[in-house]
Design an enzyme around this catalytic site. Structure first.
Site, short mmCIF file in Angstrom:
data_model
loop_
_atom_site.label_atom_id
_atom_site.label_comp_id
_atom_site.label_asym_id
_atom_site.label_seq_id
_atom_site.Cartn_x
_atom_site.Cartn_y
_atom_site.Cartn_z
N GLU A 1 0.83 -1.21 0.00
CA GLU A 1 0.00 0.00 0.00
C GLU A 1 0.86 1.26 0.00
O GLU A 1 0.51 2.25 -0.66
CB GLU A 1 -0.95 0.00 1.21
N CYS B 1 -19.44 -2.74 -16.62
CA CYS B 1 -19.41 -2.34 -15.21
C CYS B 1 -20.53 -3.00 -14.42
O CYS B 1 -21.70 -2.94 -14.80
CB CYS B 1 -19.52 -0.83 -15.09
#
Length: 365
Positions: free
Chosen positions: A53, A218
DNA sequence: AATCCGGGGTG
DNA sequence: CACCCAGGATT
């Protein structure tokens, strides 16, 4: 219908045009089929998730993968990272940019080992107290490592939410930030938060991309206000960018007995801890006089010639570098402080910062 | 709220 | 080349 489902419906935010449960269910179903496999996704180890991260802040997956593997080869565990010298951490970060991340990484490792028995805290507000971990990264660690119901708001999620809710504001404004965090929180489910968090990051990376989003693929197309209002290409709103100044610099290849002088930059600030050629900023063009002035009283110059130029752009200025080779009358050079006499053939391996790395091909000319 | 921090990709 | 992208710390 279970109790939790009834409660979810009861807590539905009045501002939400749909059930958050529908959103997360559609997303999770899509993720099972289309989610990416990435090197840091085979684990719940907070050390590995934290490292990925931090590396991914302001950086693309493609750029990170190689650095991630090399970093773990050298620092496979938190305790090993904590006991390493900062310089080695910087060396493995060289080229990745935003070097405060490497300093903060090292500081956090030491903090955890010294004061927390080498364990990460699980609460978001405690994670946020560690250097280099803000609200979004804290949420990502809490969700991915500890499966806590914590929201994230990285660039991907920010873009998705601007579109799904057709946000009519600059996405980095304080007002927009409040709404976006609120929406992120509302949509993050209580369960399967680990998968949900990876799913929404993948949605941003694979479907809801900055340009040419694949709306026809999507999973939450039917919920998206930008889609139904035909605003997808207008959102998120673009923040106007200011033009940035250009600075000029001379860099010197000071050559003495097949070695050149290089120096390490101070540990903080721009490009902290990286190596560079000695040089100075210039405002006018008197290169040869300025070079002799710069070297005055230090050593005798036998020859000076221009090798070439390089341009490099940082976030807030352009840098133009003129690169000169300065041959010195051979002498027993003594390196002092942060300087070092390095064999010319070793320059390729040196963790130079990006602007000066562009100068290396000019040396052979 | 505005500024400081890099580097990579696109057209 | 010009432009786009994108977290956290600091001021």
């Amino acid at each position: 219908m279970t109790d939790s489902e009834i409660k979810d419906e009861g807590n539905l935010e009045p501002t939400l045009p749909f059930s958050p449960r529908v959103f997360s269910e559609h997303l999770l179903e899509w993720y099972k089929l289309a989610g990416r496999e990435l090197p840091w996704r085979q684990t719940r180890d907070p050390y590995l998730i934290w490292l990925s991260e931090i590396m991914l802040q302001q950086t693309t997956v493609a750029a990170v993968i190689g650095y991630y593997r090399r970093f773990l080869m050298r620092f496979p565990r938190l305790t090993i990272l904590a006991s390493a010298p900062l310089e080695e951490v910087i060396d493995l970060w060289a080229g990745l940019g935003y070097y405060a991340r490497a300093r903060n990484l090292h500081a956090t490792a030491q903090e955890l080992v010294e004061n927390r028995g080498g364990e990460f805290p699980q609460a978001v507000d405690e994670l946020m107290m560690l250097p280099g971990i803000g609200r979004s990264t804290a949420g990502a660690i809490a969700a991915l490592a500890f499966d806590q119901s914590a929201p994230i708001l990285d660039g991907n999620v920010r873009r998705i939410l601007c579109r799904v809710f057709a946000l009519d504001e600059l996405p980095r404004s304080g007002s927009a930030d409040k709404k976006l965090w609120k929406w992120a929180e509302s949509l993050t489910p209580q369960h399967r938060t680990h998968d949900y968090t990876q799913a929404i990051m993948d949605l941003g990376a694979l479907i809801c991309t900055p340009k040419s989003p694949r709306c026809d693929q999507c999973p939450v197309e039917s919920l998206c206000l930008a889609r139904s209002r035909n605003l997808v290409d207008m959102l998120p709103m673009k923040t106007p960018r200011k033009k940035i100044p250009t600075r000029h610099q001379l860099a010197l290849l000071l050559v003495n007995r097949e070695r050149c002088l290089i120096q390490r930059r101070p540990p903080n600030g721009l490009l902290g801890g990286l190596w560079e050629f000695p040089g100075f900023e210039t405002t006018q063009e008197e290169p040869f006089a300025a070079i002799r002035q710069h070297c005055a009283g230090r050593r005798s110059i036998s020859e000076v010639r221009l090798l070439g130029h390089a341009r490099h752009t940082y976030s807030h200025f352009h840098l133009e570098v003129d690169f000169y080779r300065v041959d010195l009358v051979p002498y027993d050079g003594i390196a002092e402080g942060t300087e070092q006499w390095l064999p010319l053939v070793d320059l390729e391996q040196l963790p130079l910062h990006g602007a000066h790395k562009k100068l290396l091909p000019l040396i052979g000319a």
